[in-house]
Scaffold this active site. Structure first.
Site, PDB file in Angstrom:
ATOM      1  N   ASP A  28     -11.146  -5.342  -1.871  1.00  0.00           N
ATOM      2  CA  ASP A  28     -10.852  -4.160  -1.045  1.00  0.00           C
ATOM      3  C   ASP A  28     -11.730  -2.986  -1.498  1.00  0.00           C
ATOM      4  OD1 ASP A  28      -9.650  -2.235   0.530  1.00  0.00           O
ATOM      5  OD2 ASP A  28      -7.609  -2.801  -0.024  1.00  0.00           O
TER       6      ASP A  28
ATOM      7  N   HIS B 109      -9.122  -6.759  10.914  1.00  0.00           N
ATOM      8  CA  HIS B 109      -9.002  -5.431  10.301  1.00  0.00           C
ATOM      9  C   HIS B 109     -10.352  -4.721  10.254  1.00  0.00           C
ATOM     10  CE1 HIS B 109      -7.350  -2.297   7.815  1.00  0.00           C
ATOM     11  NE2 HIS B 109      -8.177  -2.558   6.819  1.00  0.00           N
TER      12      HIS B 109
HETATM   13  C1  HEM Z   1     -11.719  -2.662   5.086  1.00  0.00           C
HETATM   14  C2  HEM Z   1      -7.492  -4.004   3.142  1.00  0.00           C
HETATM   15  C3  HEM Z   1      -5.279  -0.316   5.381  1.00  0.00           C
HETATM   16  C4  HEM Z   1      -9.602   1.320   6.797  1.00  0.00           C
HETATM   17  C5  HEM Z   1     -10.753  -3.367   4.411  1.00  0.00           C
HETATM   18  C6  HEM Z   1     -10.981  -4.610   3.720  1.00  0.00           C
HETATM   19  C7  HEM Z   1      -9.808  -4.971   3.163  1.00  0.00           C
HETATM   20  C8  HEM Z   1      -8.820  -3.978   3.519  1.00  0.00           C
HETATM   21  C9  HEM Z   1      -9.529  -6.195   2.316  1.00  0.00           C
HETATM   22  C10 HEM Z   1     -12.325  -5.379   3.677  1.00  0.00           C
HETATM   23  C11 HEM Z   1     -13.231  -4.999   2.570  1.00  0.00           C
HETATM   24  C12 HEM Z   1     -13.669  -3.569   2.543  1.00  0.00           C
HETATM   25  O1  HEM Z   1     -14.633  -3.170   3.195  1.00  0.00           O
HETATM   26  O2  HEM Z   1     -12.989  -2.806   1.880  1.00  0.00           O
HETATM   27  C13 HEM Z   1      -6.525  -3.120   3.593  1.00  0.00           C
HETATM   28  C14 HEM Z   1      -5.113  -3.241   3.298  1.00  0.00           C
HETATM   29  C15 HEM Z   1      -4.493  -2.203   3.939  1.00  0.00           C
HETATM   30  C16 HEM Z   1      -5.520  -1.434   4.623  1.00  0.00           C
HETATM   31  C17 HEM Z   1      -4.485  -4.320   2.456  1.00  0.00           C
HETATM   32  C18 HEM Z   1      -3.033  -1.844   3.996  1.00  0.00           C
HETATM   33  C19 HEM Z   1      -2.097  -2.734   4.152  1.00  0.00           C
HETATM   34  C20 HEM Z   1      -6.262   0.440   5.971  1.00  0.00           C
HETATM   35  C21 HEM Z   1      -6.024   1.652   6.712  1.00  0.00           C
HETATM   36  C22 HEM Z   1      -7.244   2.103   7.100  1.00  0.00           C
HETATM   37  C23 HEM Z   1      -8.246   1.184   6.623  1.00  0.00           C
HETATM   38  C24 HEM Z   1      -4.647   2.265   6.962  1.00  0.00           C
HETATM   39  C25 HEM Z   1      -7.620   3.341   7.888  1.00  0.00           C
HETATM   40  C26 HEM Z   1      -6.767   4.118   8.499  1.00  0.00           C
HETATM   41  C27 HEM Z   1     -10.540   0.377   6.446  1.00  0.00           C
HETATM   42  C28 HEM Z   1     -11.968   0.531   6.704  1.00  0.00           C
HETATM   43  C29 HEM Z   1     -12.576  -0.636   6.240  1.00  0.00           C
HETATM   44  C30 HEM Z   1     -11.506  -1.448   5.683  1.00  0.00           C
HETATM   45  C31 HEM Z   1     -12.662   1.719   7.341  1.00  0.00           C
HETATM   46  C32 HEM Z   1     -14.075  -0.978   6.288  1.00  0.00           C
HETATM   47  C33 HEM Z   1     -14.406  -1.640   7.593  1.00  0.00           C
HETATM   48  C34 HEM Z   1     -15.879  -2.027   7.640  1.00  0.00           C
HETATM   49  O3  HEM Z   1     -16.703  -1.113   7.744  1.00  0.00           O
HETATM   50  O4  HEM Z   1     -16.174  -3.226   7.523  1.00  0.00           O
HETATM   51  N1  HEM Z   1      -9.439  -2.995   4.282  1.00  0.00           N
HETATM   52  N2  HEM Z   1      -6.735  -2.024   4.373  1.00  0.00           N
HETATM   53  N3  HEM Z   1      -7.609   0.178   5.945  1.00  0.00           N
HETATM   54  N4  HEM Z   1     -10.308  -0.810   5.821  1.00  0.00           N
HETATM   55 FE1  HEM Z   1      -8.522  -1.436   5.154  1.00  0.00          FE
END
Ligand code: HEM
Length: 309
Positions: free
Chosen positions: A147, A220
């Site tokens: 993450d 996601h």
């Molecule tokens: C990407 C987990 C909530 C925004 C990711 C990734 C994971 C992850 C594993 C892929 C790797 C990375 O680029 O970091 C989670 C979990 C969440 C959560 C477990 C809560 C249960 C959120 C929320 C937001 C968010 C609430 C925004 C409001 C993003 C963004 C990316 C991302 C912007 C990058 C997307 C990209 O450019 O590829 N998240 N996330 N995430 N997450 Fe989350």
């Protein structure tokens, strides 16, 4: 020269997030203001014992608290985070006047600083949430995925998270959204890894993005990719922290997102909860329940330190 707070501090091994509400009355507000004005000194007092551990504390203010702490106008985009209700899942909006996002290489420094802060605020404010987060191996969240990979780095991180010269009154500031999620790990772990990969849009083991042709539009990483009118991606800075208690069966992700404008994060949240298009929601939410949610404005350090004058 305007100096930002430690918004861009690197992902740390330990973090502690305190969200507090301030009691009614001028005395409570003025004691909170004094503490915030003295915060830099307090961080130095606690952090100097081990400089390598890089203790930092970012403080942010909710819309209802701004006018009680600052005599300057409220930042244009600071408001209460709206609750977002999708067909299946809901992001609540919960109270929060001041947030302290404490980071360090050691949990004891975070713990000590939080204790000092709450001692100073005793009788003036009350903690409505305290989450002690830890860095899990490989930077994984408790769903098992790495993450933070797509966080911007270098100049791009400042551009994503900090207000620039276009808003001179608040330059060096940032908007911060925090949300606490609780995972249903039993249900998640019953899902085959291939299906989990499609929920996130990445391969769990290698952390490589799935090819676009096999990535569902509900993944996601697709729903959280926001583009401007020219098709350029608008990034945010995330510092999610795992937290929980195996004995209590509690497994969570504390979402921490900084952006130069809250509109970007709110669009991501609408995509996740309502779906894009509507109904095409983020399947992470079938296994993760948001239990808190608040928006704060993080003034520059230069502006914060004026509170101590
Ligand atoms: C990407 C987990 C909530 C925004 C990711 C990734 C994971 C992850 C594993 C892929 C790797 C990375 O680029 O970091 C989670 C979990 C969440 C959560 C477990 C809560 C249960 C959120 C929320 C937001 C968010 C609430 C925004 C409001 C993003 C963004 C990316 C991302 C912007 C990058 C997307 C990209 O450019 O590829 N998240 N996330 N995430 N997450 Fe989350």
């Amino acid at each position: 020269m305007i100096e930002p707070q430690a918004v861009l501090a690197p992902l740390s091994r330990a973090a502690l997030v305190l969200v507090v509400t301030i009691h009614d009355g001028d005395d409570a507000a003025s004691r909170t203001r004094d503490l915030c004005g003295d915060l830099s000194g307090l961080v130095r007092s606690v952090g100097f014992r081990d400089l390598d551990a890089q203790l930092s504390c970012v403080v942010g203010f909710g819309a209802d608290a701004w006018g009680r702490i600052f005599d300057t106008p409220r930042p244009a985009r600071l408001h209460r985070l709206p609750a977002i209700k999708g067909e299946r899942h809901e992001a609540p909006s919960t109270p929060g006047d001041v947030v302290f996002h404490i980071r360090a290489g050691r949990p004891d420094l975070c713990f000590e600083l939080a204790t000092q802060i709450l001692t100073r605020l005793d009788g003036a404010a009350v903690a409505v949430d305290e989450t002690q987060g830890f860095r899990f191996f490989d930077f994984r969240d408790l769903l098992g995925f790495v993450d933070g990979t797509e966080n911007p780095t270098g100049d791009a991180s400042a551009e994503a998270a900090l207000i620039g010269a276009d808003d001179p009154d608040f330059a060096g500031g940032s908007y911060l959204v925090v949300q606490k999620y609780l995972h249903d790990l039993d249900a998640w772990n019953k899902l085959p890894v291939e299906a989990q990969n499609r929920v996130i849009g990445r391969d769990k083991l290698s952390n490589v993005e799935l090819p676009d042709e096999v990535t569902p539009s509900s993944a996601h990483r697709i729903l959280t990719t926001i583009k401007d009118d020219e098709g350029n991606e608008i990034k945010i800075m995330r510092d999610n922290m795992p937290f929980g208690s195996p004995a209590a069966g509690e497994f969570g992700t504390y979402f921490i997102g900084y952006a130069a404008s809250p509109t970007v994060i709110e669009q991501m949240l609408r995509n996740m909860f309502i779906g894009n298009p509507t109904g095409n929601y983020d399947r992470i939410l079938d296994f993760s329940r948001a239990v808190t949610g608040s928006l704060f404005f993080v003034p520059s350090l230069t502006m914060l330190d004026t509170l101590g004058d």
